[in-house]
Write an enzyme that holds these catalytic residues in place. Structure first.
Site, PDB file in Angstrom:
ATOM      1  N   CYS A 167     -13.228 110.553 -68.179  1.00 45.53           N
ATOM      2  CA  CYS A 167     -12.519 110.589 -66.897  1.00 45.53           C
ATOM      3  C   CYS A 167     -12.965 111.788 -66.052  1.00 45.53           C
ATOM      4  O   CYS A 167     -13.108 111.686 -64.839  1.00 45.53           O
ATOM      5  CB  CYS A 167     -11.005 110.738 -67.091  1.00 45.53           C
ATOM      6  SG  CYS A 167     -10.313 109.742 -68.394  1.00 45.53           S
ATOM      7  N   ASP A 168     -13.131 112.949 -66.679  1.00 47.05           N
ATOM      8  CA  ASP A 168     -13.260 114.191 -65.910  1.00 47.05           C
ATOM      9  C   ASP A 168     -14.610 114.895 -66.018  1.00 47.05           C
ATOM     10  O   ASP A 168     -14.856 115.852 -65.286  1.00 47.05           O
ATOM     11  CB  ASP A 168     -12.166 115.174 -66.352  1.00 47.05           C
ATOM     12  CG  ASP A 168     -10.773 114.608 -66.075  1.00 47.05           C
ATOM     13  OD1 ASP A 168     -10.630 113.842 -65.100  1.00 47.05           O
ATOM     14  OD2 ASP A 168      -9.829 114.926 -66.819  1.00 47.05           O
ATOM     15  N   CYS A 179      -9.754 114.144 -71.448  1.00 45.99           N
ATOM     16  CA  CYS A 179     -10.568 112.924 -71.339  1.00 45.99           C
ATOM     17  C   CYS A 179     -11.924 113.253 -70.720  1.00 45.99           C
ATOM     18  O   CYS A 179     -12.004 113.530 -69.520  1.00 45.99           O
ATOM     19  CB  CYS A 179      -9.822 111.878 -70.502  1.00 45.99           C
ATOM     20  SG  CYS A 179     -10.762 110.369 -70.248  1.00 45.99           S
TER      21      CYS A 179
END
Ligand code: NAP
Length: 319
Positions: free
Chosen positions: A143-144, A140
């Site tokens: 997200c990261d 992701c």
């Protein structure tokens, strides 16, 4: 015939214990609904595969497992009953109720089901992938990505997701290698043109990742194999984002339901699927993005819509 392990005094069965399922269980409890949440593993879902989360409001930085624990406690505080079992099938009966069957032979019956079973990113299946998940291996970018500011990272895949996410990651990373196993991309022409024009992205063609290695701090290196001539090499990176497909866990629904070409469930704005009484929330639903925040947003709408659906059903049956 009634199975001795059949439980039918329920308003809603929630299938899946990720952020969407836990949020829905919390709302169901607050709405005084009789619910159970069935999760095959530990509650938390993809949160448990994520080291640090920095995009959930109220938490500048929180460990995935800590957020999972807090969401579980919160749901339980409002009476959620969480059962560890594997759901094998969801069937709508002629009377409009649902039969939810699990691997351990239990059957749950309720007038509504909320499916929050998420999806599964396709794994490369190479040594080091599971070991470094959340410590350099990610599925992701949104997200990261921010954990890799000014670092050198790789993206694996050649479809729309890989190409789009590689471009997204350039806002953080100093350099992004796109590693693809063939000599042409599957991604749309428009996305490809943007990719080739981006000076921060370099495509490594005809190449597959054979191993991910690192140290306790995280990923350090990828072992590569050229699929055209079999030669091997290594690439120093601190992160590797894998986008080689994602499969929504929608195959639990046994009757026909509306979905898109990839199997994502289509819902209305109340999160109800094309099957009356069957609701879906989170990553398995057709939508623009799949985040923790969108999962809990979907779940909130779905839990409240379930309450209204049950009230309407009750009103109709008493007419
Ligand atoms: P996808 O289109 O199926 O592409 C998967 C890519 O991963 C392919 O390039 C494939 O290589 C590669 N791959 C598969 N298994 C692999 C393995 N074991 N090792 C290395 N590479 C592997 O999947 P996606 O990119 O996730 O997209 C899924 C669907 O969502 C598509 O319909 C896509 O159009 C859509 N989508 C659209 C957008 C957009 O329009 N902006 C964004 C994201 C996704 P090969 O090419 O060699 O098979």
């Amino acid at each position: 015939m009634t199975d001795s392990r059949e439980q039918s005094e329920l308003d809603v069965v929630i299938v899946g214990g990720g952020p969407a399922g836990l949020c829905a269980a919390m709302y169901a409890g607050r709405g005084m609904l009789k619910s159970i949440l069935i999760e095959r593993g530990l509650p938390g879902g993809e949160l448990l595969n994520t080291e640090k989360i920095e995009d959930y409001p109220g938490f500048v930085s929180v460990l995935g497992r800590d957020l999972a624990e807090k969401m579980t406690e919160h749901a339980k505080a409002f009476g959620a009953e969480i059962i560890q079992d594997n759901v094998e099938g969801i069937h709508r009966q002629e009377d409009g109720t649902f039969r939810v069957e699990t691997s351990s032979g239990n059957v749950y019956r309720a007038p509504t089901v909320l499916l929050t079973a998420g999806g599964t990113p396709t794994k490369l299946g190479v040594p080091g992938e599971a070991e470094y998940a959340g410590r350099g291996v990610s599925y992701c970018a949104v997200c990261d990505g921010a954990f890799f500011r000014n670092e050198i990272i790789a993206v694996v895949g050649g479809g729309d997701a890989a190409v789009e996410e590689a471009a997204y990651l350039t806002r953080y990373a100093e350099k992004v290698y796109l590693i693809h196993r063939r000599d042409s991309l599957r991604a749309s022409k428009l996305l490809q043109d943007r990719l080739f024009a981006d000076p921060k992205i370099e495509v490594i063609w005809d190449t597959e990742v054979t191993e991910i290695t690192g140290d306790p701090g995280g990923v350090k290196e990828l072992s590569l194999r050229n699929t055209a001539d079999g030669s091997t090499s290594t690439l120093s990176v601190t992160g590797v984002f894998i986008f080689i497909g994602f499969r929504p866990n929608s195959d639990l629904i046994k009757e026909h339901f509306d979905h898109d070409a990839a199997g994502y469930v289509i819902t209305d704005d109340r999160m109800m699927t094309s099957i009356p009484g069957l609701f879906a929330a989170g990553d398995l639903r057709v939508q623009l993005t799949r985040q923790i925040t969108t999962a809990v947003g979907d779940a909130t709408t779905a839990a409240i819509a379930v309450e209204k659906y049950l009230a309407d059903r009750k009103a109709l049956s008493s007419v």
